[in-house]
Design a protein around this motif. Structure first.
Motif, PDB file in Angstrom:
ATOM      1  N   THR A 113     -27.406 -12.033  19.940  1.00 22.63           N
ATOM      2  CA  THR A 113     -26.021 -12.437  20.219  1.00 22.63           C
ATOM      3  C   THR A 113     -25.644 -12.274  21.683  1.00 22.63           C
ATOM      4  OG1 THR A 113     -25.176 -10.271  19.534  1.00 22.63           O
ATOM      5  CG2 THR A 113     -25.231 -11.995  17.857  1.00 22.63           C
ATOM      6  N   ASN A 114     -26.445 -11.557  22.450  1.00 19.53           N
ATOM      7  CA  ASN A 114     -26.190 -11.384  23.887  1.00 19.53           C
ATOM      8  C   ASN A 114     -27.167 -12.206  24.721  1.00 19.53           C
ATOM      9  OD1 ASN A 114     -23.998  -9.555  23.707  1.00 19.53           O
ATOM     10  ND2 ASN A 114     -25.416  -7.899  23.236  1.00 19.53           N
ATOM     11  N   GLY A 115     -27.299 -13.484  24.389  1.00 13.66           N
ATOM     12  CA  GLY A 115     -28.110 -14.394  25.191  1.00 13.66           C
ATOM     13  C   GLY A 115     -29.371 -14.891  24.518  1.00 13.66           C
ATOM     14  N   GLY A 116     -29.850 -14.185  23.512  1.00 19.06           N
ATOM     15  CA  GLY A 116     -31.085 -14.587  22.844  1.00 19.06           C
ATOM     16  C   GLY A 116     -30.975 -15.906  22.096  1.00 19.06           C
ATOM     17  N   ILE A 117     -29.808 -16.169  21.509  1.00 24.06           N
ATOM     18  CA  ILE A 117     -29.610 -17.428  20.777  1.00 24.06           C
ATOM     19  C   ILE A 117     -29.746 -18.610  21.731  1.00 24.06           C
ATOM     20  CG2 ILE A 117     -27.907 -18.845  19.546  1.00 24.06           C
ATOM     21  CD1 ILE A 117     -26.897 -16.179  18.268  1.00 24.06           C
ATOM     22  N   GLU A 118     -29.102 -18.525  22.864  1.00 21.41           N
ATOM     23  CA  GLU A 118     -29.173 -19.620  23.847  1.00 21.41           C
ATOM     24  C   GLU A 118     -30.596 -19.781  24.386  1.00 21.41           C
ATOM     25  OE1 GLU A 118     -27.169 -21.015  28.068  1.00 21.41           O
ATOM     26  OE2 GLU A 118     -26.196 -19.448  26.904  1.00 21.41           O
ATOM     27  N   THR A 119     -31.250 -18.670  24.700  1.00 20.82           N
ATOM     28  CA  THR A 119     -32.628 -18.731  25.202  1.00 20.82           C
ATOM     29  C   THR A 119     -33.543 -19.391  24.174  1.00 20.82           C
ATOM     30  OG1 THR A 119     -32.327 -16.753  26.551  1.00 20.82           O
ATOM     31  CG2 THR A 119     -34.593 -17.331  25.990  1.00 20.82           C
ATOM     32  N   ALA A 120     -33.428 -18.969  22.910  1.00 24.43           N
ATOM     33  CA  ALA A 120     -34.289 -19.509  21.853  1.00 24.43           C
ATOM     34  C   ALA A 120     -34.015 -20.991  21.610  1.00 24.43           C
ATOM     35  CB  ALA A 120     -34.093 -18.708  20.575  1.00 24.43           C
ATOM     36  N   THR A 121     -32.742 -21.361  21.599  1.00 30.72           N
ATOM     37  CA  THR A 121     -32.385 -22.770  21.407  1.00 30.72           C
ATOM     38  C   THR A 121     -32.991 -23.629  22.518  1.00 30.72           C
ATOM     39  OG1 THR A 121     -30.326 -22.173  20.278  1.00 30.72           O
ATOM     40  CG2 THR A 121     -30.447 -24.383  21.217  1.00 30.72           C
ATOM     41  N   ASN A 122     -32.885 -23.175  23.739  1.00 36.44           N
ATOM     42  CA  ASN A 122     -33.455 -23.925  24.865  1.00 36.44           C
ATOM     43  C   ASN A 122     -34.979 -23.997  24.779  1.00 36.44           C
ATOM     44  OD1 ASN A 122     -30.940 -24.510  25.926  1.00 36.44           O
ATOM     45  ND2 ASN A 122     -30.911 -22.690  27.221  1.00 36.44           N
ATOM     46  N   GLN A 123     -35.615 -22.949  24.293  1.00 36.65           N
ATOM     47  CA  GLN A 123     -37.067 -22.963  24.108  1.00 36.65           C
ATOM     48  C   GLN A 123     -37.481 -24.015  23.078  1.00 36.65           C
ATOM     49  OE1 GLN A 123     -39.802 -21.309  25.511  1.00 36.65           O
ATOM     50  NE2 GLN A 123     -38.275 -20.915  27.078  1.00 36.65           N
TER      51      GLN A 123
ATOM     52  N   SER B 143     -32.503 -17.683   8.204  1.00 33.38           N
ATOM     53  CA  SER B 143     -31.484 -16.832   8.803  1.00 33.38           C
ATOM     54  C   SER B 143     -31.130 -17.348  10.209  1.00 33.38           C
ATOM     55  CB  SER B 143     -31.944 -15.370   8.812  1.00 33.38           C
ATOM     56  OG  SER B 143     -30.872 -14.504   9.085  1.00 33.38           O
ATOM     57  N   ILE B 144     -31.368 -16.567  11.249  1.00 32.50           N
ATOM     58  CA  ILE B 144     -31.003 -16.998  12.605  1.00 32.50           C
ATOM     59  C   ILE B 144     -31.768 -18.263  13.014  1.00 32.50           C
ATOM     60  CG2 ILE B 144     -32.653 -15.657  13.985  1.00 32.50           C
ATOM     61  CD1 ILE B 144     -29.450 -15.141  15.315  1.00 32.50           C
ATOM     62  N   GLY B 145     -32.933 -18.488  12.414  1.00 29.90           N
ATOM     63  CA  GLY B 145     -33.701 -19.697  12.695  1.00 29.90           C
ATOM     64  C   GLY B 145     -32.937 -20.960  12.353  1.00 29.90           C
ATOM     65  N   GLY B 146     -32.116 -20.912  11.307  1.00 27.19           N
ATOM     66  CA  GLY B 146     -31.285 -22.064  10.956  1.00 27.19           C
ATOM     67  C   GLY B 146     -30.240 -22.340  12.021  1.00 27.19           C
ATOM     68  N   LEU B 147     -29.628 -21.279  12.541  1.00 26.70           N
ATOM     69  CA  LEU B 147     -28.657 -21.442  13.631  1.00 26.70           C
ATOM     70  C   LEU B 147     -29.331 -22.023  14.866  1.00 26.70           C
ATOM     71  CD1 LEU B 147     -25.841 -20.986  14.940  1.00 26.70           C
ATOM     72  CD2 LEU B 147     -26.679 -18.716  15.594  1.00 26.70           C
ATOM     73  N   LEU B 148     -30.510 -21.525  15.202  1.00 26.18           N
ATOM     74  CA  LEU B 148     -31.224 -22.031  16.381  1.00 26.18           C
ATOM     75  C   LEU B 148     -31.515 -23.520  16.237  1.00 26.18           C
ATOM     76  CD1 LEU B 148     -33.748 -19.087  16.923  1.00 26.18           C
ATOM     77  CD2 LEU B 148     -31.492 -19.422  17.979  1.00 26.18           C
ATOM     78  N   LEU B 149     -31.946 -23.935  15.057  1.00 23.81           N
ATOM     79  CA  LEU B 149     -32.220 -25.358  14.820  1.00 23.81           C
ATOM     80  C   LEU B 149     -30.930 -26.174  14.871  1.00 23.81           C
ATOM     81  CD1 LEU B 149     -34.906 -24.980  12.035  1.00 23.81           C
ATOM     82  CD2 LEU B 149     -35.243 -26.089  14.261  1.00 23.81           C
ATOM     83  N   TRP B 150     -29.879 -25.681  14.248  1.00 23.71           N
ATOM     84  CA  TRP B 150     -28.567 -26.358  14.248  1.00 23.71           C
ATOM     85  C   TRP B 150     -28.139 -26.629  15.691  1.00 23.71           C
ATOM     86  CZ3 TRP B 150     -25.006 -26.870   9.902  1.00 23.71           C
ATOM     87  CH2 TRP B 150     -23.708 -27.231  10.247  1.00 23.71           C
ATOM     88  N   GLN B 151     -28.214 -25.586  16.531  1.00 21.48           N
ATOM     89  CA  GLN B 151     -27.786 -25.751  17.914  1.00 21.48           C
ATOM     90  C   GLN B 151     -28.730 -26.661  18.702  1.00 21.48           C
ATOM     91  OE1 GLN B 151     -26.818 -21.970  19.724  1.00 21.48           O
ATOM     92  NE2 GLN B 151     -25.063 -21.694  18.386  1.00 21.48           N
ATOM     93  N   ALA B 152     -30.032 -26.574  18.434  1.00 23.23           N
ATOM     94  CA  ALA B 152     -30.987 -27.444  19.131  1.00 23.23           C
ATOM     95  C   ALA B 152     -30.745 -28.910  18.762  1.00 23.23           C
ATOM     96  CB  ALA B 152     -32.421 -27.027  18.806  1.00 23.23           C
ATOM     97  N   ILE B 153     -30.468 -29.180  17.508  1.00 18.75           N
ATOM     98  CA  ILE B 153     -30.175 -30.554  17.081  1.00 18.75           C
ATOM     99  C   ILE B 153     -28.880 -31.026  17.733  1.00 18.75           C
ATOM    100  CG2 ILE B 153     -29.623 -32.021  15.087  1.00 18.75           C
ATOM    101  CD1 ILE B 153     -31.436 -30.003  13.441  1.00 18.75           C
ATOM    102  N   SER B 154     -27.899 -30.150  17.799  1.00 16.57           N
ATOM    103  CA  SER B 154     -26.628 -30.499  18.446  1.00 16.57           C
ATOM    104  C   SER B 154     -26.820 -30.825  19.924  1.00 16.57           C
ATOM    105  CB  SER B 154     -25.617 -29.359  18.294  1.00 16.57           C
ATOM    106  OG  SER B 154     -25.296 -29.172  16.928  1.00 16.57           O
ATOM    107  N   LYS B 155     -27.886 -30.272  20.525  1.00 12.11           N
ATOM    108  CA  LYS B 155     -28.171 -30.514  21.940  1.00 12.11           C
ATOM    109  C   LYS B 155     -29.236 -31.577  22.166  1.00 12.11           C
ATOM    110  CE  LYS B 155     -26.917 -25.880  23.513  1.00 12.11           C
ATOM    111  NZ  LYS B 155     -27.407 -24.650  24.171  1.00 12.11           N
ATOM    112  N   GLY B 156     -29.678 -32.263  21.092  1.00 14.83           N
ATOM    113  CA  GLY B 156     -30.579 -33.385  21.299  1.00 14.83           C
ATOM    114  C   GLY B 156     -31.892 -33.398  20.551  1.00 14.83           C
ATOM    115  N   LEU B 157     -32.282 -32.311  19.887  1.00 19.41           N
ATOM    116  CA  LEU B 157     -33.506 -32.332  19.080  1.00 19.41           C
ATOM    117  C   LEU B 157     -33.315 -33.343  17.957  1.00 19.41           C
ATOM    118  CD1 LEU B 157     -36.302 -30.934  18.536  1.00 19.41           C
ATOM    119  CD2 LEU B 157     -35.056 -29.443  16.942  1.00 19.41           C
TER     120      LEU B 157
END
Length: 175
Positions: free
Chosen positions: A56-66, A82-96
């Motif tokens: 929650t202190n930057g790891g979500i953004e780093t992982a999404t960008n990766q 779990s958090i992997g679903g959020l990472l995918l959700w955000q990556a898709i929202s950003k263009g994946l």
């Protein structure tokens, strides 16, 4: 059946599933990514709460960008634990580019306000106090299956994962 591109992103401790145990994955191109590795978090010396704070202190953004950096081809089916679903959700929202997104116990989705452009199916434990609310589900118009009498980590039970995979055979990207 045509060979599909399947991407799996683990929970915050790196747990997803052993694909060799499930026929669902046979004959497909499957890639499994570890959420802590994507977020550049070393988990071996940390408690679960400490790992969560790092996400929650930057790891979500780093992982999404990766994910966005590593995955440039279209994904037929993306599965996040779990958090992997959020990472995918955000990556898709950003263009994946993903056809079907499946989020399993992705409780932090409750903070998301817009839905990515893909088919979405959520699985949650009925007794998970942090699961997205019925109002959130209705507002974002997201299909959800709740596992009765189950908590957050219900996906770690093989019988529950088998039920999830059975349901996934009905998705557009699998057929």
């Amino acid at each position: 059946m045509t060979k599909k591109r399947i991407l799996i992103v683990s929970d915050l401790l790196g747990v997803s599933c052993d694909i060799n145990k499930y026929k669902f994955f046979d004959g497909h191109e499957v890639d499994i990514l570890s959420s802590p590795l994507l977020a550049k978090i070393e988990t071996s010396e940390l408690t679960k709460d400490e790992v969560h704070k790092k996400f929650t202190n930057g790891g979500i953004e780093t992982a999404t960008n990766q994910i966005l950096t590593q995955k440039r081809k279209k994904i037929d089916l993306a599965i996040g634990f779990s958090i992997g679903g959020l990472l995918l959700w955000q990556a898709i929202s950003k263009g994946l580019i993903v056809t079907d997104l499946v989020c399993i116990s992705s409780t932090r989705l409750r903070y998301e306000e817009t839905k990515p452009k893909c088919n979405i199916l959520l699985f949650n434990g009925e007794k998970d106090p942090y699961a997205p609310t019925d109002n959130w589900i209705k507002k974002l118009d997201v299909s959800t299956i709740k596992f009765p009498n189950q908590e957050h980590e219900f996906y770690k039970e093989p019988k529950n994962l088998e039920l999830i995979l059975k349901k996934l055979t009905t998705l557009q990207s699998y057929n």
